[in-house]
Scaffold this active site. Structure first.
Site, mmCIF file in Angstrom:
data_model
loop_
_atom_site.group_PDB
_atom_site.id
_atom_site.type_symbol
_atom_site.label_atom_id
_atom_site.label_comp_id
_atom_site.label_asym_id
_atom_site.label_seq_id
_atom_site.Cartn_x
_atom_site.Cartn_y
_atom_site.Cartn_z
ATOM 1 N N ARG A 87 33.079 43.874 53.911
ATOM 2 C CA ARG A 87 33.009 44.382 52.520
ATOM 3 C C ARG A 87 31.134 43.651 51.813
ATOM 4 O O ARG A 87 30.734 42.654 53.063
ATOM 5 C CB ARG A 87 33.928 43.991 51.488
ATOM 6 C CG ARG A 87 35.537 44.849 51.792
ATOM 7 C CD ARG A 87 36.008 44.908 51.155
ATOM 8 N NE ARG A 87 36.536 43.390 51.614
ATOM 9 C CZ ARG A 87 37.976 42.595 51.332
ATOM 10 N NH1 ARG A 87 38.619 43.382 50.015
ATOM 11 N NH2 ARG A 87 38.593 41.666 51.324
ATOM 12 N N LYS A 143 34.742 38.159 49.059
ATOM 13 C CA LYS A 143 35.747 36.860 49.523
ATOM 14 C C LYS A 143 35.877 35.445 48.779
ATOM 15 O O LYS A 143 33.903 35.457 48.821
ATOM 16 C CB LYS A 143 36.213 37.132 51.007
ATOM 17 C CG LYS A 143 37.028 37.900 51.690
ATOM 18 C CD LYS A 143 38.147 38.394 50.971
ATOM 19 C CE LYS A 143 39.665 36.696 51.455
ATOM 20 N NZ LYS A 143 40.644 37.311 50.365
ATOM 21 N N TYR A 203 36.466 37.186 44.790
ATOM 22 C CA TYR A 203 38.060 36.908 44.458
ATOM 23 C C TYR A 203 38.164 35.302 44.983
ATOM 24 O O TYR A 203 37.214 34.692 45.933
ATOM 25 C CB TYR A 203 39.258 37.475 45.671
ATOM 26 C CG TYR A 203 39.319 38.734 45.564
ATOM 27 C CD1 TYR A 203 39.815 39.193 44.882
ATOM 28 C CD2 TYR A 203 38.507 40.000 46.234
ATOM 29 C CE1 TYR A 203 40.054 39.831 44.019
ATOM 30 C CE2 TYR A 203 38.612 41.335 46.062
ATOM 31 C CZ TYR A 203 40.031 41.357 44.561
ATOM 32 O OH TYR A 203 40.212 42.682 44.379
ATOM 33 N N HIS A 228 41.569 33.005 44.411
ATOM 34 C CA HIS A 228 43.655 32.998 45.436
ATOM 35 C C HIS A 228 43.047 31.180 45.736
ATOM 36 O O HIS A 228 43.529 31.011 47.044
ATOM 37 C CB HIS A 228 43.211 33.774 46.622
ATOM 38 C CG HIS A 228 43.147 35.208 46.858
ATOM 39 N ND1 HIS A 228 44.757 35.845 45.610
ATOM 40 C CD2 HIS A 228 42.646 35.832 46.713
ATOM 41 C CE1 HIS A 228 43.798 37.050 45.973
ATOM 42 N NE2 HIS A 228 42.710 37.234 46.687
ATOM 43 N N GLU A 283 41.789 38.526 40.483
ATOM 44 C CA GLU A 283 42.519 38.057 41.194
ATOM 45 C C GLU A 283 43.329 38.275 39.801
ATOM 46 O O GLU A 283 43.702 38.430 39.466
ATOM 47 C CB GLU A 283 43.252 37.603 41.949
ATOM 48 C CG GLU A 283 43.706 35.700 42.353
ATOM 49 C CD GLU A 283 42.262 35.833 42.852
ATOM 50 O OE1 GLU A 283 41.906 34.660 42.888
ATOM 51 O OE2 GLU A 283 40.589 36.502 43.249
ATOM 52 N N ASP A 329 46.934 36.455 50.490
ATOM 53 C CA ASP A 329 46.472 35.450 50.234
ATOM 54 C C ASP A 329 46.521 34.747 48.997
ATOM 55 O O ASP A 329 45.665 33.373 48.767
ATOM 56 C CB ASP A 329 45.597 36.469 49.325
ATOM 57 C CG ASP A 329 44.535 36.946 50.044
ATOM 58 O OD1 ASP A 329 44.012 36.989 51.147
ATOM 59 O OD2 ASP A 329 44.253 38.326 50.066
#
Length: 369
Positions: A15, A75, A94, A96, A118, A270
């Site tokens: 991605r 990510k 993101y 996490h 998130e 995650d």
């Protein structure tokens, strides 16, 4: 603002944080966009498309990080990327963090301002930047679970939907949120016997209306989860507590009592996973066995379908990227309290309560005025 988009480096992650359409919007607002060479190659977007949209191509990640005020990714930054972040630089991706103390330490050390997709919230309490990837992960969970149930992949050779005269597989979905609902849609479509477990009676009623007799619903208790999991062919872990580590709903003892060749798919990995036996895996080596039960715990599931995932994600993130660029992060977060919930780290401090609690940091409140 100078905005950078590096190439993702997590294992089998294709991605990309910005597509040319987003670059064009940001350039029209007067910003400078720097994209790492071949950043979009994994989804079929070449450098020329970015240049045509107004971006400048830089040869490597270091050049991108050094050139920009804000880094937009997909990510969480890997260790080498954390080392490239600097004091005062803005990171939007993101994170996490509750399940990743090493990354948290790296971000704190860098002095950057890190906003996590998130934990950004909408006015209705939903998570608009997590939702598109939760939809993808939910749908994928049934695909990968059905594959893992095949004998060649370690499962006991069950067809999810069965055939006339042979019962379909029993699918148990823990969590009736976005991921769980999308998993249920796929499982029903493939003809499985589906039960969704949730602790919200309101959500169970909504699922009952949505699916009717095609899905069984069950209120979440330890006893209910134990009974359902032990009898299941495929269990989907789709539990979310925003920003916090996922609760461990399935114990090792439950796993040991499942039929050998059963499958667990942990969408919650995650955030640390909702099975006691879960540990992070990659697309290169997605599964492992515990007591004969196959576990699929890939931490970037949507990365397996990067083109669909990239466009779904960037459709959601672009308005927030534009707000950060046009207003600056303090003003953008001041105007939108839900957006402010995305702030996880700033100037060496952890600024999200759940992350601070789970990782043992002192929580630092930020005044956006």
């Amino acid at each position: 603002m100078k905005i950078g988009c590096p190439k993702e480096i997590k294992v089998h992650e294709y991605r990309v944080g910005l597509v040319p359409a987003g670059v064009r919007e940001l350039v029209a607002d007067g910003h400078e966009i720097y994209v790492q060479a071949q950043a979009g190659a994994g989804i079929g977007i070449d450098d020329a498309a970015y240049v045509a949209a107004g971006a400048k191509i830089l040869p490597d990640a270091r050049a991108v990080f050094d050139a920009v005020d804000m880094v937009v990714k997909v990510k969480e930054p890997q260790a080498g990327e954390c080392a490239m972040l600097r004091d005062g630089q803005l990171l939007f991706t993101y994170l996490h963090l509750a399940a990743d103390p090493d990354q948290a330490a790296g971000l704190v050390k860098s002095g950057c301002t890190a906003i996590a997709y998130e934990t950004v919230a909408a006015t209705d309490g939903s998570l608009p930047l997590l939702t598109p990837m939760s939809e993808v992960a939910g749908r994928m969970s049934i695909q990968v679970g059905a594959t893992a149930l095949q004998k060649a992949y370690g499962g006991f050779g069950v067809l999810l939907g069965g055939v006339p005269g042979v019962q379909p597989a029993k699918v148990v979905i823990l969590g009736g949120g976005v991921s769980g609902t999308n998993a249920a849609q796929m499982a029903v479509g493939m003809g499985a016997q589906v039960t969704v477990v949730d602790r919200s009676l309101k959500r169970l009623r909504e699922l009952d209306v949505q699916f009717g007799n095609a899905v069984y619903t069950a209120y979440s208790t330890m006893e209910t989860i134990e009974k359902l999991v032990i009898q299941a062919d495929l269990v989907i872990g789709a539990v979310l507590v925003a920003g916090a580590a996922a609760p461990k709903l399935v114990t090792r003892e439950m796993v040991s009592r499942m039929e050998k060749g059963g499958v667990l798919v942990d969408i919650s990995i995650d955030q640390g996973g909702c099975f006691e036996t879960s540990r992070p895996t990659t697309h290169a080596e997605p599964t492992y066995s515990v007591d004969g039960v196959i576990h699929y715990c890939v931490t970037n599931m949507p990365g397996a379908v990067p083109r669909t995932s990239t466009f779904a994600l960037t459709n959601a993130t672009l308005p927030y990227v534009k707000a950060l660029a046009n207003l600056g992060w303090r003003e953008a977060l001041r105007r939108d309290p839900g957006f402010a919930r995305g702030l996880n780290v700033h100037a060496g401090k952890v600024t999200h309560k759940a992350v601070a609690r789970d990782l043992g940091y002192e929580f630092a409140a930020i005044d956006f005025e």
